[in-house]
Scaffold this motif. Structure first.
Motif, PDB file in Angstrom:
ATOM      1  N   MET A   1       9.094 -13.418   0.928  1.00  0.00           N
ATOM      2  CA  MET A   1       8.332 -13.707  -0.176  1.00  0.00           C
ATOM      3  C   MET A   1       6.889 -13.238  -0.205  1.00  0.00           C
ATOM      4  O   MET A   1       6.258 -13.127   0.845  1.00  0.00           O
ATOM      5  N   SER A   2       6.560 -12.668  -1.276  1.00  0.00           N
ATOM      6  CA  SER A   2       5.317 -11.891  -1.370  1.00  0.00           C
ATOM      7  C   SER A   2       4.105 -12.687  -1.791  1.00  0.00           C
ATOM      8  O   SER A   2       4.380 -13.650  -2.552  1.00  0.00           O
ATOM      9  N   LYS A   3       2.946 -12.358  -1.364  1.00  0.00           N
ATOM     10  CA  LYS A   3       1.916 -13.156  -1.632  1.00  0.00           C
ATOM     11  C   LYS A   3       1.158 -12.437  -2.844  1.00  0.00           C
ATOM     12  O   LYS A   3       1.127 -11.240  -3.197  1.00  0.00           O
ATOM     13  N   LYS A   4       0.494 -13.340  -3.548  1.00  0.00           N
ATOM     14  CA  LYS A   4      -0.282 -12.555  -4.895  1.00  0.00           C
ATOM     15  C   LYS A   4      -1.622 -11.876  -4.236  1.00  0.00           C
ATOM     16  O   LYS A   4      -2.395 -12.486  -3.487  1.00  0.00           O
ATOM     17  N   LEU A   5      -1.370 -10.669  -4.791  1.00  0.00           N
ATOM     18  CA  LEU A   5      -2.798  -9.960  -4.385  1.00  0.00           C
ATOM     19  C   LEU A   5      -4.049 -10.017  -5.345  1.00  0.00           C
ATOM     20  O   LEU A   5      -4.058 -10.635  -6.371  1.00  0.00           O
ATOM     21  N   SER A   6      -5.350  -9.815  -4.486  1.00  0.00           N
ATOM     22  CA  SER A   6      -6.384 -10.118  -5.222  1.00  0.00           C
ATOM     23  C   SER A   6      -6.467  -9.069  -6.280  1.00  0.00           C
ATOM     24  O   SER A   6      -5.686  -8.045  -6.046  1.00  0.00           O
ATOM     25  N   PRO A   7      -7.263  -9.311  -7.236  1.00  0.00           N
ATOM     26  CA  PRO A   7      -7.275  -8.192  -8.375  1.00  0.00           C
ATOM     27  C   PRO A   7      -7.679  -6.746  -7.834  1.00  0.00           C
ATOM     28  O   PRO A   7      -7.358  -5.696  -8.207  1.00  0.00           O
ATOM     29  N   GLU A   8      -8.613  -6.872  -6.977  1.00  0.00           N
ATOM     30  CA  GLU A   8      -9.197  -5.495  -6.174  1.00  0.00           C
ATOM     31  C   GLU A   8      -7.946  -4.632  -5.497  1.00  0.00           C
ATOM     32  O   GLU A   8      -7.684  -3.693  -5.506  1.00  0.00           O
ATOM     33  N   ALA A   9      -7.170  -5.798  -4.645  1.00  0.00           N
ATOM     34  CA  ALA A   9      -6.102  -5.132  -3.998  1.00  0.00           C
ATOM     35  C   ALA A   9      -4.915  -4.698  -4.557  1.00  0.00           C
ATOM     36  O   ALA A   9      -4.485  -3.687  -4.540  1.00  0.00           O
ATOM     37  N   ALA A  10      -4.692  -5.488  -5.896  1.00  0.00           N
ATOM     38  CA  ALA A  10      -3.873  -4.921  -6.877  1.00  0.00           C
ATOM     39  C   ALA A  10      -4.219  -3.518  -7.304  1.00  0.00           C
ATOM     40  O   ALA A  10      -3.378  -2.893  -7.580  1.00  0.00           O
ATOM     41  N   HIS A  11      -5.564  -3.481  -7.934  1.00  0.00           N
ATOM     42  CA  HIS A  11      -5.972  -2.374  -8.441  1.00  0.00           C
ATOM     43  C   HIS A  11      -5.601  -1.087  -7.490  1.00  0.00           C
ATOM     44  O   HIS A  11      -5.429  -0.067  -7.928  1.00  0.00           O
ATOM     45  N   GLU A  12      -5.991  -1.212  -6.032  1.00  0.00           N
ATOM     46  CA  GLU A  12      -5.819  -0.221  -4.980  1.00  0.00           C
ATOM     47  C   GLU A  12      -4.445   0.158  -4.865  1.00  0.00           C
ATOM     48  O   GLU A  12      -4.059   1.248  -4.529  1.00  0.00           O
ATOM     49  N   LYS A  13      -3.740  -0.893  -5.037  1.00  0.00           N
ATOM     50  CA  LYS A  13      -2.147  -0.502  -5.074  1.00  0.00           C
ATOM     51  C   LYS A  13      -1.541   0.100  -5.906  1.00  0.00           C
ATOM     52  O   LYS A  13      -1.015   1.200  -5.872  1.00  0.00           O
TER      53      LYS A  13
END
Length: 110
Positions: A1-13
């Motif tokens: 199960m994947s965790k929802k990333l923070s907006p900053e982490a999602a942007h970096e990804k």
């Protein structure tokens, strides 16, 4: 199960993945340009059947813009092209139906 990333982490990804996808598309474009494989298709359609199709041209230039602005422009261009593709697909479906009706009519007349 994947965790929802923070907006900053999602942007970096996103930026991380984009870096490798840009490299992929650049390598693919250089290979395609070096091989010189070009395919041309000519289709002739009766003038009265031609719809009013305008030419859609989308150009995105980096020109020193920030990564975020460049990405935003690429996404906007992608949306424009996707909407044009949907419109042309619907138009093609209509023409295919007209052709099917014509073929059925010819078979019926024989």
């Amino acid at each position: 199960m994947s965790k929802k990333l923070s907006p900053e982490a999602a942007h970096e990804k996103y930026l991380y993945n984009k870096k490798y996808m840009d490299g992929y598309w650049e390598r693919r474009a250089s290979r395609r340009a070096s091989t010189g494989n070009k395919v041309s298709v000519e289709i002739s359609i009766a003038e009265e059947l031609l719809p009013d199709i305008e030419r859609v041209e989308v150009t995105v230039c980096r020109n020193g813009h920030t990564d975020e602005r460049y990405i935003k422009e690429l996404e906007r261009a992608n949306k424009t092209l996707n909407s044009e593709n949907r419109r042309l697909t619907k138009l093609l479906t209509r023409y295919q139906e007209i052709i099917r009706i014509g073929i059925r009519q010819l078979d019926y007349e024989k």
